[in-house]
Design a protein around this motif. Structure first.
Motif, PDB file in Angstrom:
ATOM      1  N   GLU A   1      43.501  11.977  -4.751  1.00 48.11           N
ATOM      2  CA  GLU A   1      43.158  13.527  -4.517  1.00 48.11           C
ATOM      3  C   GLU A   1      44.696  14.251  -4.340  1.00 48.11           C
ATOM      4  O   GLU A   1      44.725  15.167  -4.850  1.00 48.11           O
TER       5      GLU A   1
ATOM      6  N   THR B   1      38.548  26.906  -9.663  1.00 44.40           N
ATOM      7  CA  THR B   1      38.876  25.601 -10.462  1.00 44.40           C
ATOM      8  C   THR B   1      40.011  26.083 -11.042  1.00 44.40           C
ATOM      9  O   THR B   1      40.429  27.416 -11.216  1.00 44.40           O
TER      10      THR B   1
ATOM     11  N   THR C   1      38.798  19.775 -15.724  1.00 44.21           N
ATOM     12  CA  THR C   1      37.677  18.681 -15.427  1.00 44.21           C
ATOM     13  C   THR C   1      38.624  17.360 -14.495  1.00 44.21           C
ATOM     14  O   THR C   1      38.075  16.873 -13.578  1.00 44.21           O
TER      15      THR C   1
ATOM     16  N   ARG D   1      37.584  16.442 -11.018  1.00 44.79           N
ATOM     17  CA  ARG D   1      37.341  15.050 -10.384  1.00 44.79           C
ATOM     18  C   ARG D   1      38.159  14.332  -9.358  1.00 44.79           C
ATOM     19  O   ARG D   1      37.660  13.656  -8.432  1.00 44.79           O
TER      20      ARG D   1
ATOM     21  N   PRO E   1      35.852  18.225  -4.962  1.00 45.57           N
ATOM     22  CA  PRO E   1      34.513  17.673  -4.886  1.00 45.57           C
ATOM     23  C   PRO E   1      33.433  18.594  -5.006  1.00 45.57           C
ATOM     24  O   PRO E   1      32.221  18.368  -5.562  1.00 45.57           O
TER      25      PRO E   1
ATOM     26  N   ARG F   1      32.329  19.209  -8.580  1.00 49.71           N
ATOM     27  CA  ARG F   1      32.222  18.337  -9.393  1.00 49.71           C
ATOM     28  C   ARG F   1      30.848  18.336 -10.321  1.00 49.71           C
ATOM     29  O   ARG F   1      30.633  17.668 -11.302  1.00 49.71           O
TER      30      ARG F   1
ATOM     31  N   GLN G   1      29.617  15.070 -11.663  1.00 53.92           N
ATOM     32  CA  GLN G   1      30.831  14.309 -12.201  1.00 53.92           C
ATOM     33  C   GLN G   1      31.265  13.140 -11.160  1.00 53.92           C
ATOM     34  O   GLN G   1      31.465  13.643 -10.060  1.00 53.92           O
ATOM     35  N   SER G   2      31.497  11.967 -11.567  1.00 57.81           N
ATOM     36  CA  SER G   2      32.172  10.996 -10.768  1.00 57.81           C
ATOM     37  C   SER G   2      33.631  11.396 -10.312  1.00 57.81           C
ATOM     38  O   SER G   2      34.205  11.893 -11.042  1.00 57.81           O
ATOM     39  N   ALA G   3      33.908  10.925  -9.063  1.00 57.00           N
ATOM     40  CA  ALA G   3      35.487  11.247  -8.728  1.00 57.00           C
ATOM     41  C   ALA G   3      36.092  10.274  -9.201  1.00 57.00           C
ATOM     42  O   ALA G   3      35.878   9.168  -9.777  1.00 57.00           O
ATOM     43  N   LEU G   4      37.508  10.753  -9.303  1.00 54.42           N
ATOM     44  CA  LEU G   4      38.600   9.792  -9.907  1.00 54.42           C
ATOM     45  C   LEU G   4      39.100   9.146  -8.519  1.00 54.42           C
ATOM     46  O   LEU G   4      39.853   9.762  -7.605  1.00 54.42           O
TER      47      LEU G   4
ATOM     48  N   SER H   1      42.893   9.009 -17.201  1.00 50.44           N
ATOM     49  CA  SER H   1      42.257  10.266 -17.694  1.00 50.44           C
ATOM     50  C   SER H   1      43.239  10.969 -18.194  1.00 50.44           C
ATOM     51  O   SER H   1      43.020  11.720 -18.900  1.00 50.44           O
TER      52      SER H   1
END
Length: 496
Positions: free
Chosen positions: A173, A208, A222, A226, A230, A233, A236-239, A248
């Motif tokens: 994060e 964003t 994106t 991610r 949160p 998203r 979409q899955s979190a990094l 990524s």
């Protein structure tokens, strides 16, 4: 010696002389000091008797000293004693992300490249179970040596007493917030940070990057969402770790040197509680005094002498020319200056390739071809690189790998100028031919220590439709081995 009595001039461990007090907070003091044995500046952290976490900080510093990634500031020494305790680390000179954003958001590719480097460095730290936990713009530095440095790994968290049950997610994060800042010039937090204004909000959520700054590529928007947003998203899955953030951003161009503006020198600042940073010192223009004047009579005599000599020379050349023409009446006048047209046609010309691709005929057939066009886009900020290998000899898997240029037609090649990565230890060959097959491409030039901007000139005339830059040995970069090409320019003698 008591730490409460530490003053400028104090020597620690009989080698580190404290010079300037940089910052002080909650009983911990950061100094700029001199390592008298190695004659270099270092950052030294000392502690007052009221500081409660000396053991935790020294333990974290000792653990961080074992990290080998050059993008993490190095810890040189750490001591805990009844009389005094201290931490000695690298003194970094450069500009923080906050400094870089003073004039507004960065180019998206540059912001992504800086954060990609930081993500890879933190992924290395996480492999040793060391975390940052408090990433801010002041912790990400573009050094005067044109490298990325991440300040404060492990040590700054210990200084602040920070702990977490999800360190990988927290650092991911933090990287996402740095990327957000680089793309927008705003900080995605409730308050300003490092001189950056808080990010704008919409419906109670941070906007964003693309909503804040025009021109942000969708994929970077994106990645930022991610990693750090949160609420946006939308499934979409979190990094969830620096390694995932690094993956990524693996395809982005890595930062190159940027032009320096000499308008106003920044102030020296401290960017980490534990590590010192000195901002880039910019040279001040110096106005030289005018040369001494000579007397007018001397100048006049000199000028008169020059004029007389020029007249004599002109008369001599004219007489020689008339005599030559009288002695050779049959010689056409067009032959008097044959070198003019010859030199004009011999000037090398740039030939633009029609296509670029990764070339791996002895492996799986392809080597990141999706990035290859970046080497002929005219931008030195974009690049293509090979896959990572376990050794300079491509892991002993094959004798080479390279970048193949399709010129669209057969051309004569006078030279090829390639801008490679700065890491030393690489070796390349220039191959030219009319078929995109390794056996049909002839080696016409080699460079056994290829780094930076190089010129590959064929030893004999070479022509063909395909031009190959073939890595036979790969340089090391942060513990990995890969070849990098930022830009390629092909020259042909005469028109093509």
């Amino acid at each position: 010696m008591s730490t409460s009595a530490v003053e400028p001039g104090t020597r620690l461990a009989e080698r580190f002389r404290l010079e300037d007090r940089v910052s002080e907070s909650d009983g911990a003091t950061l100094w700029k000091a001199i390592d008298e044995i190695l004659a270099r500046p270092v950052a030294v952290l000392t502690f007052g008797p009221e500081f409660p976490r000396v053991h935790e900080v020294v333990t974290a510093a000792r653990a961080a000293s074992r990290l080998t990634d050059p993008r993490l500031t190095q810890v040189f020494d750490a001591a805990e004693d009844d009389d005094y305790s201290y931490v000695v680390s690298e003194w970094v000179t450069g500009e923080t992300l906050s400094d870089l954003l003073a004039a507004g958001p960065l180019e998206p590719e540059r912001a992504a490249g800086l954060v990609a480097e930081a993500a890879e460095a933190l992924a290395h730290a996480h492999e040793s179970n060391l975390y940052h936990l408090c990433l801010r713009p002041s912790h990400l530095v573009w050094t005067t040596g044109n490298t990325v440095k991440v300040l404060g790994v492990a040590v700054d968290a210990a200084l602040s007493g920070l702990t977490t049950d999800q360190p990988a997610l927290d650092d991911a994060e933090g990287l996402g917030r740095l990327l957000y800042a680089g793309l927008t010039g705003h900080w995605p937090g409730d308050e300003e940070e490092g001189g950056l204004p808080a990010a704008p909000m919409s419906d109670g959520h941070f906007c964003t990057p693309r909503q804040v700054t025009a021109g942000v590529p969708g994929y970077l928007d994106t990645v930022t969402i991610r990693a750090a947003l949160p609420e946006s998203r939308k499934g979409q899955s979190a990094l969830a770790s620096p390694a995932e953030v690094a993956e990524s951003l693996a395809g982005v161009a890595r930062p190159m040197p940027i032009p320096i503006s000499y308008t106003s020198p920044p102030a020296v600042t401290a960017t980490s509680h534990s590590e010192g940073l000195e901002t880039r010192e910019r040279p001040v223009p110096v106005q030289l005094p005018p040369p001494p004047r000579r007397s007018s009579s001397v100048v006049s005599r000199v000028l008169m002498t020059i004029v007389v000599l020029l007249v004599i020379a002109a008369v001599g050349v004219g007489a020689w020319t008339v005599g030559r023409s009288l002695g050779s009446p049959s010689t056409p006048s067009a032959q008097q200056s044959p070198s003019t047209s010859t030199s004009a046609s011999a000037q090398p010309q740039v030939v633009k390739p029609s296509k670029a691709s990764g070339f791996d005929p002895l492996g799986d057939g392809d080597e990141k071809s999706e990035m290859a066009p970046l080497t002929i886009d005219g931008k030195t900020s974009t690049f293509w690189k090979t896959d990572n290998y376990n050794s300079a000899e491509l892991g002993n898997l094959k004798p080479g790998v390279g970048l193949l240029l399709d010129m669209g037609k057969s051309v004569q090649v006078s030279d090829v100028v390639a801008t490679l990565g700065e890491a030393s230890g690489g070796a390349v060959e220039l191959k030219v031919g009319d078929k995109p097959e390794l056996d049909s491409l002839k080696t016409v030039a080699t460079n056994k220590d290829a780094a930076g901007k190089i010129t590959l000139t064929p030893s004999q005339p070479a022509s063909g439709q395909y031009v190959l830059i073939w890595f036979t040995r790969l340089p090391a970069d942060a513990g990995k081995f890969h070849g990098t090409i930022y830009e390629v320019v092909v020259h042909s003698p005469g028109s093509a």
